[in-house]
Design a protein around this motif. Sequence first.
Motif, mmCIF file in Angstrom:
data_model
loop_
_atom_site.group_PDB
_atom_site.id
_atom_site.type_symbol
_atom_site.label_atom_id
_atom_site.label_comp_id
_atom_site.label_asym_id
_atom_site.label_seq_id
_atom_site.Cartn_x
_atom_site.Cartn_y
_atom_site.Cartn_z
ATOM 1 N N ASN A 14 1.419 -19.529 50.026
ATOM 2 C CA ASN A 14 2.886 -18.163 49.707
ATOM 3 C C ASN A 14 2.648 -17.180 50.745
ATOM 4 O O ASN A 14 3.631 -16.502 50.821
ATOM 5 N N ILE A 56 9.548 -15.288 45.309
ATOM 6 C CA ILE A 56 8.928 -16.208 44.985
ATOM 7 C C ILE A 56 7.760 -16.306 45.255
ATOM 8 O O ILE A 56 6.635 -16.499 44.714
ATOM 9 N N SER A 57 7.568 -16.129 46.487
ATOM 10 C CA SER A 57 6.257 -16.292 47.318
ATOM 11 C C SER A 57 5.224 -15.063 47.002
ATOM 12 O O SER A 57 4.216 -15.419 46.711
ATOM 13 N N ILE A 59 5.313 -13.722 44.118
ATOM 14 C CA ILE A 59 4.694 -14.006 42.532
ATOM 15 C C ILE A 59 3.447 -15.101 42.581
ATOM 16 O O ILE A 59 2.646 -14.887 42.061
ATOM 17 N N GLY A 60 4.041 -16.028 43.434
ATOM 18 C CA GLY A 60 2.765 -17.202 43.575
ATOM 19 C C GLY A 60 1.623 -16.496 44.225
ATOM 20 O O GLY A 60 0.509 -16.988 43.812
ATOM 21 N N GLY A 63 -0.332 -14.209 41.816
ATOM 22 C CA GLY A 63 -0.895 -15.005 40.635
ATOM 23 C C GLY A 63 -1.957 -15.786 40.954
ATOM 24 O O GLY A 63 -2.819 -15.924 40.263
ATOM 25 N N LEU A 71 1.881 -15.095 35.966
ATOM 26 C CA LEU A 71 2.523 -15.120 37.138
ATOM 27 C C LEU A 71 2.668 -16.523 37.865
ATOM 28 O O LEU A 71 3.773 -16.902 38.363
ATOM 29 N N LEU A 72 1.848 -17.473 37.520
ATOM 30 C CA LEU A 72 1.575 -18.725 38.271
ATOM 31 C C LEU A 72 2.678 -19.495 37.322
ATOM 32 O O LEU A 72 3.350 -20.520 38.018
ATOM 33 N N TYR A 75 6.113 -18.751 38.600
ATOM 34 C CA TYR A 75 6.255 -19.067 39.940
ATOM 35 C C TYR A 75 6.694 -20.748 39.876
ATOM 36 O O TYR A 75 7.391 -20.980 40.474
ATOM 37 N N LEU A 79 10.081 -22.293 40.806
ATOM 38 C CA LEU A 79 10.508 -23.511 41.762
ATOM 39 C C LEU A 79 11.106 -24.550 41.304
ATOM 40 O O LEU A 79 11.904 -25.086 41.920
#
Length: 218
Positions: A14, A56-57, A59-60, A63, A71-72, A75, A79
Motif C-alpha cells: 500500500n 484505499i492505500s 486505509i490499508g 491498518g 481499517l483492514l 480495506y 478491494l
Amino acid sequence: MGSGTSTFVIRWINFLTMLIAVAVICFGVWMNTHQDGCRKSLAFPVLGLGGLILLISLIGFMGALKNISILLWIYLVMLCLILVGILVFTVLAFIVTNNGSGHSKAGIRYKEYQLQDYSSWFLKELNNTRNWEQLKTCLVKSEDCNNLSKKYKTLKQYKMAKLTPIEAGCCRPPSECGYPAVNASYYDLSFHPVSSNNDCKLYKNSRAIRCYSCDSCK
C-alpha cells in the motif's frame, strides 16, 4: 505466513500504491492545466481514480501499520467492491462491443468497422450530438489522420499497412466507396462512389472533415 508478515506485506504494497496514486493525481493536475479541452475532460476522471487509489492505500497502510482490524476490514471490503466493479464493467463492455470486432475486406490488411454491429444502447449514446461532437473535436486535434502521409511515405506502404481503427475508420473513406488513393492523406473524389454507403458522401479531404462524421469513425 504469520500475521506479522502479512501486515508487513500489506503495509509496503500500500505504500507503493500510495506513491502511484500521488503520481496519478499529479498527472491529473498536469492535464487540468492544459488549455486543450480534450485533456481537461479527462483530468477529473484521472484525479478521481488517483484519489480513490490513495484513499484505499492509506486505509490499508494505516491498518497494517497500527494493526487496526477495523481499517483492514474496510480495506478488504473496498478491494472486493472494486474487483466486483471491474468484473461488471468488463462484462458490460464485452456485451456492448462483442459484435464490433471489425470486418476483414479483400485486398486490405486491416479491419473496417460498422456502427450497426454495436448494441442499441451504445448507438444511442454515440449518436448523441453533444457526445459525438466532443469526441470528434478530440479526434481532429489528435492529428492521427494528418500524420498518415508522414507515417507512410509511399502509396504502397499505405496500402500494405495494418491501420489502427481510428486510421481505418476516421482518416479514409470505406473501401467499398472505391475512391482511388492518391497518397495516405488524399483521395480522388472525382470518381463516383460505387457504394450507396452514406459515408462515401461524408468523406472530404479537408484536414478538419476527413471521415470524422462517418459511421465507420463512430
